[in-house]
Write an enzyme that holds these catalytic residues in place. Structure first.
Site, mmCIF file in Angstrom:
data_model
loop_
_atom_site.group_PDB
_atom_site.id
_atom_site.type_symbol
_atom_site.label_atom_id
_atom_site.label_comp_id
_atom_site.label_asym_id
_atom_site.label_seq_id
_atom_site.Cartn_x
_atom_site.Cartn_y
_atom_site.Cartn_z
ATOM 1 C CG ASP A 28 -2.069 0.961 1.133
ATOM 2 O OD1 ASP A 28 -3.115 0.710 1.751
ATOM 3 O OD2 ASP A 28 -1.915 1.968 0.411
ATOM 4 N NE ARG A 46 -4.580 3.032 0.085
ATOM 5 C CZ ARG A 46 -5.717 2.383 0.369
ATOM 6 N NH1 ARG A 46 -6.884 2.896 0.060
ATOM 7 N NH2 ARG A 46 -5.675 1.215 0.973
HETATM 8 N N1 LIG Z 1 -2.520 -1.982 -6.474
HETATM 9 C C1 LIG Z 1 -3.795 -2.450 -6.479
HETATM 10 N N2 LIG Z 1 -4.783 -1.601 -6.092
HETATM 11 C C2 LIG Z 1 -6.046 -2.093 -6.100
HETATM 12 C C3 LIG Z 1 -6.374 -3.408 -6.491
HETATM 13 N N3 LIG Z 1 -7.728 -3.545 -6.413
HETATM 14 C C4 LIG Z 1 -8.209 -2.342 -5.970
HETATM 15 N N4 LIG Z 1 -7.178 -1.497 -5.793
HETATM 16 C C5 LIG Z 1 -7.173 -0.122 -5.293
HETATM 17 O O1 LIG Z 1 -7.392 -0.192 -3.895
HETATM 18 C C6 LIG Z 1 -7.965 1.001 -3.477
HETATM 19 C C7 LIG Z 1 -9.168 0.660 -2.613
HETATM 20 O O2 LIG Z 1 -9.347 1.765 -1.866
HETATM 21 P P1 LIG Z 1 -10.467 1.910 -0.688
HETATM 22 O O3 LIG Z 1 -11.678 1.106 -1.054
HETATM 23 O O4 LIG Z 1 -10.615 3.370 -0.434
HETATM 24 O O5 LIG Z 1 -9.814 1.368 0.613
HETATM 25 P P2 LIG Z 1 -9.490 -0.013 1.195
HETATM 26 O O6 LIG Z 1 -8.031 -0.017 1.497
HETATM 27 O O7 LIG Z 1 -10.019 -1.089 0.314
HETATM 28 O O8 LIG Z 1 -10.260 -0.052 2.617
HETATM 29 P P3 LIG Z 1 -11.794 0.256 2.942
HETATM 30 O O9 LIG Z 1 -11.836 1.664 3.477
HETATM 31 O O10 LIG Z 1 -12.185 -0.760 3.956
HETATM 32 O O11 LIG Z 1 -12.543 0.119 1.646
HETATM 33 C C8 LIG Z 1 -8.305 1.814 -4.739
HETATM 34 O O12 LIG Z 1 -7.299 2.793 -4.974
HETATM 35 C C9 LIG Z 1 -8.248 0.753 -5.832
HETATM 36 O O13 LIG Z 1 -7.842 1.276 -7.108
HETATM 37 C C10 LIG Z 1 -5.300 -4.266 -6.883
HETATM 38 O O14 LIG Z 1 -5.478 -5.445 -7.188
HETATM 39 N N5 LIG Z 1 -4.042 -3.742 -6.855
#
Ligand SMILES: Nc1nc2c(ncn2[C@@H]2O[C@H](COP(=O)(O)OP(=O)(O)OP(=O)(O)O)[C@@H](O)[C@H]2O)c(=O)[nH]1
Ligand SMILES: [Zn+2]
Length: 380
Positions: free
Chosen positions: A312, A314
């Site tokens: 992650d 971010r």
């Molecule tokens: N690198 C990567 N990013 C992903 C993948 N699938 C989804 N994402 C990214 O993961 C992020 C999900 O962000 P959120 O839903 O805000 O947060 P979260 O970490 O899932 O946690 P929650 O607040 O519980 O939803 C987004 O930026 C998506 O583009 C993946 O397979 N790989």
């Protein structure tokens, strides 16, 4: 996730320095070499591995008179089984000059997944202030693969600026690259706001916050009239082009986005921060690369790491800054992700309650949800 330098730790950054980093980012995305000066005044050149062609390696040799190394993240070096667990940047070098093809094969998991290492390859951990570290950070900030070809200019006479000018290269200081992210984040400015009635949430407005580097704006979707100074029902939603806009079934983002707005409307008021952090901060192109690696059987955490990123990438300073500018210092956070709770608190926002935000699997994203629970501690 690389730790975001706490705000108070970052020294003030002048406009010229920020502009130099910004220009270097654009140059690197165009595939140009950039000159990087380190604290000891020495200078060298770097080019993103994504754009390295045969001549780029030769060009760097001609420019600097030295053999380039390939700088990758520790994470990537660990995936290549060249280094133990650790952080930072690693320089990969050969007794002879690396070829562009070798650099690609080492840095890009898509280039040649067989993983054969060239003979005589050595891996050296680099200091945080090194040119190699700065070059990898620049590539990461440019949302490219976090890897670069780097060469020192040992024999340069005169100043770094004179050497860069002589070779028609943009010059940037390693220190400024390290400070850049925190400064860009802390200088968010509210640049526009409008009423945007949404279905099921008609009393909604959207405010846009632009970072000083002119990068992608972050948005605040404000539902109802949350009372400043009181804990606000909030969702930090990282941008997911595929999930949010296209209804991708590979993740749960689209449901989480629309579900959060509906939940906040039911509650009466709240704010959804829509953060320009696609792909958990690695950008859409790299997320598509990560999907292809997942199609080879790896999970979403492994795929990021095979690309050389952390699971992650971010940072949560933008969200904290936006909340503060909106008048909120405390939230009831709609999330399943413990890291968001920790990071938001670390940025000075009080999380008075976690509000679960769960949606059922859809037949395509079980693995994604399972990995989030088993490897990222998500609470489902
Ligand atoms: N690198 C990567 N990013 C992903 C993948 N699938 C989804 N994402 C990214 O993961 C992020 C999900 O962000 P959120 O839903 O805000 O947060 P979260 O970490 O899932 O946690 P929650 O607040 O519980 O939803 C987004 O930026 C998506 O583009 C993946 O397979 N790989
Ligand atoms: Zn998604």
């Amino acid at each position: 996730m690389p730790d975001a330098t706490p705000l108070e730790a970052a020294m003030p950054m002048d406009e010229a320095a920020m502009r130099a980093v910004d220009r270097a980012l654009a140059a690197m995305r165009r595939g140009e070499a950039v000159a990087i000066e380190t604290a000891d005044g020495s200078v060298g050149a770097a080019v993103s591995v994504e754009s390295v062609a045969i001549d780029a390696v030769q060009r760097l040799m001609q420019l600097t008179g030295a053999s380039p190394v390939l700088a990758v993240t520790r994470r990537r070096a660990m995936v290549l089984k060249l280094m133990e667990e650790g952080t930072g940047v690693v320089a990969l070098s050969l007794p002879r000059c690396l070829t562009a093809d070798e650099a690609h094969a080492l840095a890009d998991p898509e280039h040649r997944p067989d993983g054969n290492m060239p003979d005589g390859l050595t891996a050296t951990a680099m200091d945080p202030g090194s040119r190699e570290t700065a070059a990898v950070d620049l590539a990461r900030l440019a949302r490219l693969l976090p890897a670069a070809i780097v060469a020192p200019a040992p024999g340069h006479a005169g100043s770094a600026a004179a050497w860069a000018a002589e070779h028609d290269l943009l010059l940037v200081r390693a220190r400024d690259i390290a400070d850049y992210r925190v400064h860009v984040v802390r200088t968010l400015r509210r640049v526009a706001e409008a009423r945007v009635p949404l279905s099921g949430a008609e009393n909604t407005s959207i405010a846009a916050f632009r970072p000083i580097d002119g990068g992608p704006e972050h948005l605040a979707i404000i539902v109802g009239n949350p009372v400043e100074g009181e804990p606000v029902l909030a969702r930090l939603h990282s941008e997911c082009f595929t999930g949010d806009l296209l209804g991708s079934l590979r993740c749960d983002c689209g449901q989480q986005l629309r579900g959060a707005i509906a939940e906040i409307a039911r509650h009466g008021s709240g704010v959804l921060l829509y953060l320009a952090q696609e792909g958990r901060g690695i950008g859409l192109v790299n997320k598509l690369r990560a999907y292809r690696i997942q199609d080879r059987g790896f999970d979403t955490v492994d795929a990021n790491e095979i690309l050389g990123f952390e699971a992650d990438e971010r940072v949560y300073l933008p969200a904290a800054e936006m909340l503060r500018q909106l008048g909120f210092n405390a939230v009831r956070l709609m999330t399943n992700n413990p890291e968001k709770l920790r990071q938001l608190a670390r940025c000075g926002i009080e999380v008075v309650e976690r509000v679960p935000h769960i949606f059922p699997a859809n037949g395509h994203n079980e693995g994604y949800l399972r990995t989030k629970a088993e490897r990222s501690g998500h609470m489902f």
